[in-house]
Design a protein around this motif. Structure first.
Motif, mmCIF file in Angstrom:
data_model
loop_
_atom_site.group_PDB
_atom_site.id
_atom_site.type_symbol
_atom_site.label_atom_id
_atom_site.label_comp_id
_atom_site.label_asym_id
_atom_site.label_seq_id
_atom_site.Cartn_x
_atom_site.Cartn_y
_atom_site.Cartn_z
ATOM 1 N N GLY A 1 64.491 20.845 -10.229
ATOM 2 C CA GLY A 1 64.509 21.553 -8.945
ATOM 3 C C GLY A 1 65.005 22.975 -9.116
ATOM 4 O O GLY A 1 65.322 23.420 -10.219
ATOM 5 N N ARG A 2 65.057 23.692 -8.034
ATOM 6 C CA ARG A 2 65.599 25.044 -8.071
ATOM 7 C C ARG A 2 67.101 24.958 -8.343
ATOM 8 O O ARG A 2 67.800 24.183 -7.701
ATOM 9 N N VAL A 3 67.587 25.731 -9.308
ATOM 10 C CA VAL A 3 69.002 25.663 -9.684
ATOM 11 C C VAL A 3 69.805 26.631 -8.822
ATOM 12 O O VAL A 3 69.643 27.851 -8.922
ATOM 13 N N GLN A 4 70.665 26.087 -7.976
ATOM 14 C CA GLN A 4 71.548 26.928 -7.173
ATOM 15 C C GLN A 4 72.841 27.170 -7.954
ATOM 16 O O GLN A 4 73.349 26.253 -8.609
ATOM 17 N N SER A 5 73.388 28.373 -7.848
ATOM 18 C CA SER A 5 74.595 28.727 -8.608
ATOM 19 C C SER A 5 75.734 27.748 -8.380
ATOM 20 O O SER A 5 76.462 27.399 -9.299
ATOM 21 N N ASN A 6 75.880 27.281 -7.140
ATOM 22 C CA ASN A 6 77.020 26.403 -6.854
ATOM 23 C C ASN A 6 76.803 24.968 -7.331
ATOM 24 O O ASN A 6 77.655 24.118 -7.143
ATOM 25 N N LYS A 7 75.646 24.682 -7.946
ATOM 26 C CA LYS A 7 75.382 23.340 -8.471
ATOM 27 C C LYS A 7 75.312 23.309 -10.000
ATOM 28 O O LYS A 7 75.079 22.256 -10.590
ATOM 29 N N PHE B 1 73.151 16.124 -16.449
ATOM 30 C CA PHE B 1 71.776 16.074 -16.958
ATOM 31 C C PHE B 1 71.693 16.285 -18.470
ATOM 32 O O PHE B 1 72.595 16.856 -19.085
ATOM 33 N N ASP B 2 70.585 15.813 -19.046
ATOM 34 C CA ASP B 2 70.291 16.043 -20.464
ATOM 35 C C ASP B 2 69.431 17.291 -20.654
ATOM 36 O O ASP B 2 69.458 17.914 -21.710
ATOM 37 N N TRP B 3 68.625 17.565 -19.640
ATOM 38 C CA TRP B 3 67.705 18.703 -19.671
ATOM 39 C C TRP B 3 67.734 19.443 -18.331
ATOM 40 O O TRP B 3 67.907 18.798 -17.288
ATOM 41 N N VAL B 4 67.473 20.750 -18.386
ATOM 42 C CA VAL B 4 67.145 21.513 -17.179
ATOM 43 C C VAL B 4 65.845 22.257 -17.481
ATOM 44 O O VAL B 4 65.776 23.039 -18.427
ATOM 45 N N GLN B 5 64.811 21.958 -16.706
ATOM 46 C CA GLN B 5 63.492 22.554 -16.987
ATOM 47 C C GLN B 5 63.234 23.817 -16.182
ATOM 48 O O GLN B 5 62.194 24.448 -16.357
ATOM 49 N N THR B 6 64.164 24.167 -15.298
ATOM 50 C CA THR B 6 63.892 25.225 -14.329
ATOM 51 C C THR B 6 64.854 26.399 -14.478
ATOM 52 O O THR B 6 65.295 26.972 -13.485
ATOM 53 N N VAL B 7 65.168 26.773 -15.710
ATOM 54 C CA VAL B 7 66.015 27.942 -15.931
ATOM 55 C C VAL B 7 65.138 29.189 -15.790
ATOM 56 O O VAL B 7 64.090 29.292 -16.433
ATOM 57 N N ALA B 8 65.549 30.094 -14.914
ATOM 58 C CA ALA B 8 64.699 31.257 -14.631
ATOM 59 C C ALA B 8 65.476 32.566 -14.586
ATOM 60 O O ALA B 8 64.902 33.602 -14.274
ATOM 61 N N SER B 9 66.773 32.538 -14.875
ATOM 62 C CA SER B 9 67.538 33.795 -14.888
ATOM 63 C C SER B 9 68.677 33.696 -15.899
ATOM 64 O O SER B 9 69.156 32.601 -16.219
ATOM 65 N N GLU B 10 69.115 34.876 -16.379
ATOM 66 C CA GLU B 10 70.228 34.914 -17.329
ATOM 67 C C GLU B 10 71.509 34.411 -16.686
ATOM 68 O O GLU B 10 72.317 33.750 -17.322
ATOM 69 N N GLY C 1 52.615 34.536 -10.473
ATOM 70 C CA GLY C 1 53.156 35.765 -9.917
ATOM 71 C C GLY C 1 53.320 35.693 -8.418
ATOM 72 O O GLY C 1 53.257 36.685 -7.707
ATOM 73 N N ASN C 2 53.558 34.490 -7.906
ATOM 74 C CA ASN C 2 53.671 34.338 -6.446
ATOM 75 C C ASN C 2 55.101 34.061 -6.017
ATOM 76 O O ASN C 2 55.456 34.222 -4.873
ATOM 77 N N SER C 3 55.901 33.611 -6.971
ATOM 78 C CA SER C 3 57.311 33.286 -6.776
ATOM 79 C C SER C 3 57.578 32.242 -5.686
ATOM 80 O O SER C 3 58.710 32.051 -5.262
ATOM 81 N N ALA C 4 56.544 31.551 -5.220
ATOM 82 C CA ALA C 4 56.743 30.511 -4.206
ATOM 83 C C ALA C 4 57.692 29.435 -4.727
ATOM 84 O O ALA C 4 58.532 28.924 -4.003
ATOM 85 N N HIS C 5 57.534 29.076 -6.000
ATOM 86 C CA HIS C 5 58.376 28.044 -6.591
ATOM 87 C C HIS C 5 59.453 28.617 -7.496
ATOM 88 O O HIS C 5 60.099 27.884 -8.220
ATOM 89 N N GLY C 6 59.631 29.924 -7.498
ATOM 90 C CA GLY C 6 60.598 30.526 -8.405
ATOM 91 C C GLY C 6 60.020 30.625 -9.802
ATOM 92 O O GLY C 6 58.830 30.432 -10.017
ATOM 93 N N GLY C 7 60.863 30.950 -10.765
ATOM 94 C CA GLY C 7 60.392 31.104 -12.138
ATOM 95 C C GLY C 7 60.551 32.539 -12.601
ATOM 96 O O GLY C 7 60.538 33.475 -11.797
ATOM 97 N N ALA C 8 60.725 32.705 -13.911
ATOM 98 C CA ALA C 8 60.841 34.037 -14.493
ATOM 99 C C ALA C 8 59.463 34.668 -14.599
ATOM 100 O O ALA C 8 58.471 33.961 -14.814
#
Ligand SMILES: *Cc1c(COP(=O)(O)O)cnc(C)c1O
Length: 227
Positions: free
Chosen positions: A79-85, A93-102, A129-136
């Motif tokens: 899911g989208r990773v919120q800073s407070n989570k 978790f063992d994996w995070v597949q949704t890392v999109a920022s430093e 390039g739509n950023s609807a779902h986030g992503g780098a």
């Protein structure tokens, strides 16, 4: 036979057919069962049917499931990773597949408990390039991968994307082909990656044809999600 066992058989037939037409071996494509919003009993049935990797989108919901299930399962945050989570995610978790920022990468690395070993991560790339779902963006991908590589609490495993839905298979293939190109470039640069996470229930054939190594499947395994 539970509906999940039956669904899994149908899914494996779809995967086999897609692999055949792509000239790929079935064991090159692993299944991540996406259990978000489904009850823990469904996960139990999926485990009984042989599944071991599960994907969840909401940190708190997932943490409760992970705590209740004592089986040796592999948990992927998708899911989208919120800073407070980030702390909860880094601990559960063992994996995070949704890392999109430093910023998120650094927080996850700092908060990963050392005894668990590095957290496996994929960078989520916004291929549309739509950023609807986030992503780098593809422009920032290389510098983000360089940062992740330097962080002791993280292990870079690959890339993932969530394209905008479309029913047409030719159109579905385009963002997957683009992600595969980015992945191959990183391999050429010396990154040791093994995971190209792409494809969901409605576009898994297109993703497999373009080289997916992990498909993330919810509906085709568990049925429609409760709303
Ligand atoms: C919900 C979700 C899935 C599963 O989608 P289905 O269409 O139900 O297979 C896969 N990946 C991500 C990132 C999701 O949020």
């Amino acid at each position: 036979m539970t509906h999940i066992t039956k669904n899994l058989e149908d899914l494996k037939r779809r995967i086999a057919a897609a692999c055949r037409s792509a000239g790929r071996n079935e064991n090159q494509v692993s299944i991540l069962a996406v259990s978000k919003l489904h009850p823990i009993e469904f996960i139990g049935e999926a485990v009984a049917a042989g599944l071991t990797r599960f994907g969840e989108n909401y940190a708190q919901e997932a943490a409760e499931k992970i705590d209740q299930l004592d089986a040796e399962l592999e948990w992927h945050f998708i899911g989208r990773v919120q800073s407070n989570k980030t702390r909860l995610i880094a601990e559960k978790f063992d994996w995070v597949q949704t890392v999109a920022s430093e910023k998120i990468a650094r927080r996850l690395s700092n908060q990963r408990p050392e005894e668990l070993g590095p957290l496996n991560v994929c960078v989520q790339v916004d291929t549309d390039g739509n950023s609807a779902h986030g992503g780098a963006s593809t422009a920032e991908l290389h510098s983000l991968c360089g940062t992740i590589q330097s962080l002791p609490g993280l292990k870079l495993r690959g890339l993932m994307n969530i394209p905008l839905p479309t029913a047409n298979q030719t159109a579905q293939r385009e963002p997957f082909r683009q992600l595969k190109q980015e992945y191959d470039q990183l391999l050429d640069l010396g990154y040791e990656l093994d995971t190209l996470s792409m494809g969901m229930t409605n576009d898994l054939e297109a993703a497999i044809i373009e080289g997916s190594t992990m498909i993330r499947i919810g509906t085709a395994i568990f049925g429609p999600r409760p709303v």
